[in-house]
Design a protein around this motif. Structure first.
Motif, PDB file in Angstrom:
ATOM      1  N   ALA A  55       0.886  -1.179   0.036  1.00 59.71           N
ATOM      2  CA  ALA A  55      -0.255  -0.368  -0.247  1.00 59.71           C
ATOM      3  C   ALA A  55       1.120   1.451   0.337  1.00 59.71           C
ATOM      4  O   ALA A  55       0.658   2.161  -0.523  1.00 59.71           O
ATOM      5  N   THR A  56       2.563   1.376   0.914  1.00 58.98           N
ATOM      6  CA  THR A  56       3.226   2.167   0.666  1.00 58.98           C
ATOM      7  C   THR A  56       3.022   2.227  -1.139  1.00 58.98           C
ATOM      8  O   THR A  56       3.426   3.620  -1.393  1.00 58.98           O
ATOM      9  N   SER A  57       3.684   1.448  -1.831  1.00 57.04           N
ATOM     10  CA  SER A  57       4.253   2.157  -2.684  1.00 57.04           C
ATOM     11  C   SER A  57       3.206   2.625  -3.369  1.00 57.04           C
ATOM     12  O   SER A  57       2.703   3.506  -4.556  1.00 57.04           O
ATOM     13  N   ALA A  58       1.219   1.992  -3.454  1.00 60.43           N
ATOM     14  CA  ALA A  58       0.058   2.134  -4.462  1.00 60.43           C
ATOM     15  C   ALA A  58       0.292   4.167  -3.545  1.00 60.43           C
ATOM     16  O   ALA A  58      -0.512   4.567  -4.569  1.00 60.43           O
ATOM     17  N   LEU A  59       0.788   4.100  -2.412  1.00 59.69           N
ATOM     18  CA  LEU A  59       0.272   6.105  -1.764  1.00 59.69           C
ATOM     19  C   LEU A  59       0.988   6.702  -3.349  1.00 59.69           C
ATOM     20  O   LEU A  59       0.421   7.421  -3.439  1.00 59.69           O
ATOM     21  N   HIS A  60       2.206   6.265  -3.053  1.00 68.51           N
ATOM     22  CA  HIS A  60       3.354   7.356  -3.822  1.00 68.51           C
ATOM     23  C   HIS A  60       3.089   7.347  -5.050  1.00 68.51           C
ATOM     24  O   HIS A  60       2.765   7.927  -5.846  1.00 68.51           O
ATOM     25  N   GLY A 196       2.268  -6.126  -0.184  1.00 65.94           N
ATOM     26  CA  GLY A 196       1.224  -6.238  -1.413  1.00 65.94           C
ATOM     27  C   GLY A 196      -0.250  -5.438  -0.968  1.00 65.94           C
ATOM     28  O   GLY A 196      -0.428  -4.795  -0.254  1.00 65.94           O
ATOM     29  N   GLY A 197      -0.059  -4.848  -1.970  1.00 70.23           N
ATOM     30  CA  GLY A 197      -1.039  -3.291  -2.232  1.00 70.23           C
ATOM     31  C   GLY A 197      -1.820  -3.193  -3.563  1.00 70.23           C
ATOM     32  O   GLY A 197      -1.533  -4.339  -4.490  1.00 70.23           O
ATOM     33  N   MET A 198      -3.097  -2.420  -3.908  1.00 69.91           N
ATOM     34  CA  MET A 198      -3.938  -1.921  -4.822  1.00 69.91           C
ATOM     35  C   MET A 198      -3.749  -0.899  -4.816  1.00 69.91           C
ATOM     36  O   MET A 198      -4.305  -0.162  -3.963  1.00 69.91           O
TER      37      MET A 198
END
Ligand SMILES: *Cc1c(COP(=O)(O)O)cnc(C)c1O
Length: 386
Positions: A55-60, A196-198
């Motif tokens: 989710a950290t990557s998704a927020l970025h 993981g994130g989405m």
């Protein structure tokens, strides 16, 4: 044996799904990624879904897709995990916070409105507001979206706690009142992929930008290239992207878990309602639930009555000693040393600070038994009465 505050629920089908990928031709991005993305899109009624490694990557990616850059401004809630604020700093933007509503732990639309009015005068309006559906309960999106229309900012929903939650009869993730929604699949969250994130959105443009940045800013689509293709091997890097890809191994676990999303939420809801009933006579208050939404019940949080706050450490330790894995969500982001050094003061957001002093998270996860829950409630009652 300690009862943890949260725990993943893995069954044989999950294990089989992962093993099947390991025995297939694709280990990283293969056919299971789009299958998982489409399944989440369908459940959330979202047009576009992008699976990423957290989710950290998704927020970025969400901040980048919305055009955030140096000097930009992002506002979020201080009662969240640090990632909700850090994503703005990754883009060299500035972060500020909006105080919370102590009843729900969600950011307060009235505090947001006041801060916007002041920022309009000072020409410091935000580019993006990141709302956090705290503990799984959706924020007042209708009020926040009305302010977004008036003051012209984009909205990211950090729904790390809230896949499966419902707002005004619609699933969270459909972006009815936002630009982008982000989910986390960390093991303590509602469904897991390990890490993981989405990212979900209704905007093709935002989706395409995030899609490119997920994989190094590279395209293999000749219609997007700056010159004619050198041949079938050719690709072009058009932006500075990242490797934020999810693997098929993770996606297989996620897809398998997703099949049980509604049963997970049902179980969490039953347990949460049971907690509320069993704890009514104790000197504490659960978070207030809104009538216009259904929480995904990621966390079960209580706030201790004022006279108990000075005893919180003793209460916390007594529960731990008795095998009850309590926790505290969250230490306000603005009091973290990294944020203090950026100039924030503890009393900048008094409701968040007061909330933090009183907050305690009790164990909640689908396989928590009623017997365990009875033990938790009895232990809590004993600990609070001495
Ligand atoms: C867990 C969490 C994140 C980060 O999720 P990862 O998948 O671990 O990167 C972000 N925001 C909130 C509110 C979270 O709870």
């Amino acid at each position: 044996m300690t009862i943890p505050y949260g725990r993943q629920a893995i069954n044989q089908e999950d294990i089989d799904a992962v093993v099947q990928v390991l025995q297939s031709d694709f280990i990283t991005q293969g056919p299971v990624i789009p299958k998982f993305e489409q399944a989440v899109a369908q459940i959330c009624k979202a047009e576009y879904c992008l699976a990423v490694n957290s989710a950290t990557s998704a927020l970025h990616l969400a901040c980048l897709a919305l055009g955030l850059r140096t000097g930009g401004r992002v506002w979020t809630s201080p009662i969240t995990f640090v990632a909700s604020a850090n994503c703005a700093l990754y883009c060299q933007a500035q972060v500020d916070f909006i105080d919370i509503d102590r009843n729900t732990g969600n950011l307060c639309p009235i505090a947001l409105h006041q801060k916007l009015q002041q920022a309009a005068v000072e020409h410091t309006l935000p580019d993006i507001v990141i709302v956090v559906h705290f503990a799984g309960q959706p924020c007042n999106m209708q009020a926040i979206k009305a302010l977004a229309d008036e003051y012209q900012f984009a909205i990211i929903e950090d729904a790390s706690h809230a896949i499966g939650a419902i707002y005004q009869l619609q699933p969270v993730g459909g972006c009815q009142y936002s630009d982008i929604t982000v989910f986390s699949f960390h093991p303590v969250k509602i469904i897991t992929t390990g890490e993981g994130g989405m990212l979900t959105t209704q905007s093709e443009k935002l989706f395409h930008t995030a899609l490119h940045l997920r994989s190094h800013g590279i395209t293999r689509d000749s219609s997007e290239m700056t010159e004619s293709s050198h041949g079938p091997w050719y690709y072009q890097q058009l932006a500075l992207g990242y490797n934020y890809r999810m693997t098929d191994i993770h996606a297989a676990l996620g897809y398998s878990q997703l099949q049980r999303l509604s049963s997970f939420i049902e179980k969490r809801t039953l347990l949460a309602e049971r907690y509320i009933k069993k704890l009514t006579h104790l000197p504490l208050k659960p978070l207030v639930q809104s009538q216009s939404s259904q929480s995904a019940w990621h966390l079960f949080i209580v706030q201790l009555d004022p006279h108990l706050i000075e005893h919180k450490q003793r209460i916390f330790m007594a529960l731990q000693d008795a095998g009850v894995g309590v926790n505290v969500h969250y230490i306000p982001v603005h009091i973290q040393p990294y944020y203090q050094q950026l100039g924030f003061h503890a009393d900048d957001f008094p409701a968040a600070l007061a909330y933090y002093r009183a907050a305690l998270t009790l164990p909640l996860f689908p396989s928590l038994t009623e017997q365990q829950q009875d033990y938790i409630c009895q232990t809590l009652s004993d600990v609070l009465s001495v």
